[in-house]
Write a protein that holds these residues in place. Structure first.
Motif, PDB file in Angstrom:
ATOM      1  N   SER A  39       0.746  -1.085   0.008  1.00 14.12           N
ATOM      2  CA  SER A  39      -0.133   0.048  -0.082  1.00 14.12           C
ATOM      3  C   SER A  39       0.770   1.318   0.084  1.00 14.12           C
ATOM      4  CB  SER A  39      -0.866  -0.096   1.173  1.00 14.12           C
ATOM      5  OG  SER A  39      -0.122  -0.087   2.337  1.00 14.12           O
ATOM      6  N   TRP A  40       0.389   2.355  -0.102  1.00 13.73           N
ATOM      7  CA  TRP A  40       1.386   3.435  -0.175  1.00 13.73           C
ATOM      8  C   TRP A  40       0.629   4.859  -0.023  1.00 13.73           C
ATOM      9  CZ3 TRP A  40       1.952   7.956  -3.712  1.00 13.73           C
ATOM     10  CH2 TRP A  40       3.304   8.554  -3.525  1.00 13.73           C
ATOM     11  N   ARG A  44      -3.738   4.334   0.829  1.00  8.64           N
ATOM     12  CA  ARG A  44      -3.638   2.922   1.568  1.00  8.64           C
ATOM     13  C   ARG A  44      -4.982   2.468   2.090  1.00  8.64           C
ATOM     14  NH1 ARG A  44      -1.493   2.742   7.825  1.00  8.64           N
ATOM     15  NH2 ARG A  44      -1.381   0.493   8.123  1.00  8.64           N
ATOM     16  N   PHE A 108       4.460   2.116   5.065  1.00 10.85           N
ATOM     17  CA  PHE A 108       3.652   0.890   5.391  1.00 10.85           C
ATOM     18  C   PHE A 108       4.276  -0.505   5.116  1.00 10.85           C
ATOM     19  CE2 PHE A 108       0.269   4.034   4.071  1.00 10.85           C
ATOM     20  CZ  PHE A 108       0.231   4.688   5.267  1.00 10.85           C
ATOM     21  N   ASP A 109       4.912  -0.663   4.129  1.00 13.97           N
ATOM     22  CA  ASP A 109       5.704  -1.991   3.700  1.00 13.97           C
ATOM     23  C   ASP A 109       6.633  -2.579   4.695  1.00 13.97           C
ATOM     24  OD1 ASP A 109       4.252  -1.668   1.219  1.00 13.97           O
ATOM     25  OD2 ASP A 109       6.044  -1.088   0.156  1.00 13.97           O
ATOM     26  N   THR A 111       6.532  -2.272   7.944  1.00 11.38           N
ATOM     27  CA  THR A 111       5.925  -3.263   9.064  1.00 11.38           C
ATOM     28  C   THR A 111       4.796  -4.059   8.765  1.00 11.38           C
ATOM     29  OG1 THR A 111       4.467  -1.397   9.455  1.00 11.38           O
ATOM     30  CG2 THR A 111       6.640  -1.224  10.422  1.00 11.38           C
ATOM     31  N   ALA A 112       4.269  -4.266   7.471  1.00  8.88           N
ATOM     32  CA  ALA A 112       3.413  -4.991   7.032  1.00  8.88           C
ATOM     33  C   ALA A 112       3.285  -6.315   7.562  1.00  8.88           C
ATOM     34  CB  ALA A 112       2.846  -4.820   5.781  1.00  8.88           C
TER      35      ALA A 112
END
Length: 298
Positions: A39-40, A44, A108-109, A111-112
């Motif tokens: 997501s970005w 998101r 977000f990447d 800690t996903a």
């Protein structure tokens, strides 16, 4: 100078997604990239699809357009599985794939998968293993490797890439370690400019910063006896102090691109317009730039 675009993976394929990739080919773009994120930022909480399936689908509905990621990172990728996906994508597209690759960030990447975000040094350490291992996985039939962060045990990648010896890497980097990776493993180098200038800098300061980046890239190439001219130099727009102004008119874009061509950039990448976002632009102006700018820049 070549002109390419980024199509964010936010549209259902049968609604607008497929049509955008087909239109990118019709407009004459050299490459159509997509972001390789889970997501970005402001997108998101909306639709966001995977990069590799999206590019595979795009390969099936285009014939000439090059396809790529801008960029893939170690944040949620492993070299062994990524190599298998890339070889498959290169095969489906008949050798039209470029891998944009970078060290990743703190979005977000990071800690996903449940991990704590890595420090800049940890990202650089992982990137330093990731790129050479991926290079081997894409060029050798069988690879075994044990590192601090990544391992491979008799990983098979037969028949390898359609493009030989492997598909090209476009390495995103501005720091010394990343630039050395670009010099050694890259067929291209990618920058978005100097992020410290985005909010308060001027276009002139941005140009000077990128001149310095290219100079450091040349130094990294010289260290290993490589000519920096061998690397394509890609500017992903939208993150310099100019922001969206280059897409306000054909003349504004030609002026922007011309100034960066003088620095040595070979490729300019513009975002496909997305209303109501940081990448909002007049679609008619965008298409005119796609069709007419390259000829003026020659």
């Amino acid at each position: 100078m070549r002109l390419s675009t980024v199509i964010l993976p936010i549209d259902r394929w049968r609604d607008e997604g497929r049509d955008k990739w087909r239109r990118a080919e019709e407009l004459g773009f050299h490459t159509a990239f997509t972001y390789d994120h889970l997501s970005w930022r402001t997108f998101r909480d909306g639709p966001w699809f995977g990069a590799v399936p999206t590019l595979t689908a795009a390969a099936a509905v285009t014939d000439r357009l090059r396809l790529g990621t801008l960029v893939t990172s170690p944040n949620f990728r492993h070299p062994v599985t990524l190599a298998k996906d890339l070889i498959s994508l290169d095969d489906v597209s008949d050798g039209r794939v470029t891998l944009g690759i970078g060290a990743g960030g703190t979005g977000f990447d990071a800690t996903a998968l449940g991990q704590d975000p890595w420090t800049p040094r940890e990202r650089a350490d992982r990137f330093g293993e990731f790129v050479p291992l991926l290079d081997r996985l894409l060029t050798e039939d069988s690879v075994s490797y044990g590192g601090n962060f990544y391992s491979a045990h008799e990983a098979r990648n037969i028949p390898g890439c359609v493009q030989r010896p492997r598909l090209p890497f476009a390495v995103a980097a501005t720091g010394p370690r990343g630039l050395r990776l670009a010099a050694r493993h890259g067929q291209a180098w990618v920058t978005t400019g100097d992020p410290k200038l985005y909010e308060t800098g001027t276009p002139e300061q941005s140009v000077q910063a990128m001149r310095g980046q290219i100079g450091k890239l040349a130094d990294a190439c010289a260290e290993i006896g490589r000519d920096v001219a061998e690397l394509d130099k890609i500017l992903l727009t939208g993150f310099t102090p100019d922001r969206g102004r280059p897409l306000e008119s054909l003349d504004a874009f030609v002026d922007f691109a011309g100034r960066h061509a003088e620095l040595g950039f070979t490729d300019i990448v513009i975002h496909w317009p997305i209303p109501g976002s940081d990448f909002a632009a007049d679609p008619k102006v965008f298409e005119r730039i796609a069709m007419e700018a390259a000829a003026q820049l020659r």
